[in-house]
Design a protein around this motif. Structure first.
Motif, PDB file in Angstrom:
ATOM      1  N   UNK A 163       0.817  -1.200   0.000  1.00  0.00           N
ATOM      2  CA  UNK A 163       0.000   0.000   0.000  1.00  0.00           C
ATOM      3  C   UNK A 163       0.856   1.258   0.000  1.00  0.00           C
ATOM      4  N   UNK A 164       0.270   2.324  -0.511  1.00  0.00           N
ATOM      5  CA  UNK A 164       0.901   3.633  -0.458  1.00  0.00           C
ATOM      6  C   UNK A 164      -0.178   4.699  -0.553  1.00  0.00           C
ATOM      7  N   UNK A 165       0.174   5.926  -0.193  1.00  0.00           N
ATOM      8  CA  UNK A 165      -0.716   7.054  -0.377  1.00  0.00           C
ATOM      9  C   UNK A 165      -1.316   7.645   0.874  1.00  0.00           C
TER      10      UNK A 165
ATOM     11  N   UNK B 110      -2.684  -5.958   2.940  1.00  0.00           N
ATOM     12  CA  UNK B 110      -1.569  -5.043   2.870  1.00  0.00           C
ATOM     13  C   UNK B 110      -1.070  -4.703   4.259  1.00  0.00           C
ATOM     14  N   UNK B 111       0.010  -3.944   4.305  1.00  0.00           N
ATOM     15  CA  UNK B 111       0.658  -3.655   5.585  1.00  0.00           C
ATOM     16  C   UNK B 111      -0.060  -2.588   6.394  1.00  0.00           C
ATOM     17  N   UNK B 112      -0.987  -1.883   5.784  1.00  0.00           N
ATOM     18  CA  UNK B 112      -1.696  -0.797   6.433  1.00  0.00           C
ATOM     19  C   UNK B 112      -1.031   0.537   6.177  1.00  0.00           C
ATOM     20  N   UNK B 113      -1.844   1.554   5.969  1.00  0.00           N
ATOM     21  CA  UNK B 113      -1.332   2.904   5.795  1.00  0.00           C
ATOM     22  C   UNK B 113      -2.199   3.860   6.604  1.00  0.00           C
ATOM     23  N   UNK B 114      -1.548   4.759   7.327  1.00  0.00           N
ATOM     24  CA  UNK B 114      -2.255   5.667   8.219  1.00  0.00           C
ATOM     25  C   UNK B 114      -2.836   6.838   7.446  1.00  0.00           C
ATOM     26  N   UNK B 115      -4.112   7.096   7.677  1.00  0.00           N
ATOM     27  CA  UNK B 115      -4.786   8.278   7.164  1.00  0.00           C
ATOM     28  C   UNK B 115      -5.250   9.093   8.356  1.00  0.00           C
TER      29      UNK B 115
END
Length: 119
Positions: A6-8, A110-115
């Motif tokens: 993941x990205x963004x 996915x690894x997780x992405x912080x928002x």
């Protein structure tokens, strides 16, 4: 094994936008459903949006009209366009690939992405 990267994610002010991407290690054409989940502190992980191999999307009520999920089978990537973000959208977002085989469900994450959305 299916791997998802993941990205963004990031920090944005209320009313702003972010676009999350999830790159998959194999053809997503063969994956039944791609989705995005999120988990805020103290809450259970919840489905945000999902899209079938045929391209039909589904959304949780709280994001309808603001978020758009899409998939690019040629690039093996799924996206989540998030507009009009609000503080309640703050969470760790996880990309999910779901395969159904012989009555069994296989989930890859996915690894997780912080928002983080500030007011």
């Amino acid at each position: 094994q299916v791997q998802l990267v993941e990205s963004g994610g990031g920090l944005v002010q209320a009313g702003g936008s972010l676009r999350l991407s999830c790159a998959v290690s194999r053809s997503i054409f063969s994956i039944n459903t791609m989705g995005w989940y999120r988990q805020a502190p103290g809450n259970e992980r919840e489905l945000v949006a999902a899209i079938t191999s045929g391209g039909w999307p589904n959304y949780t009520d709280s994001v309808k009209g603001r978020f758009t999920i899409s998939r690019d089978n040629a690039e093996n990537t799924v996206y989540l366009q998030m507009n009009s973000l609000q503080p309640e959208d703050t969470a760790v977002y996880y990309c999910n690939a779901r395969l159904m085989r012989g009555g069994l469900r296989f989930d890859y994450w996915g690894q997780g992405t912080q928002v983080t959305v500030s007011s």
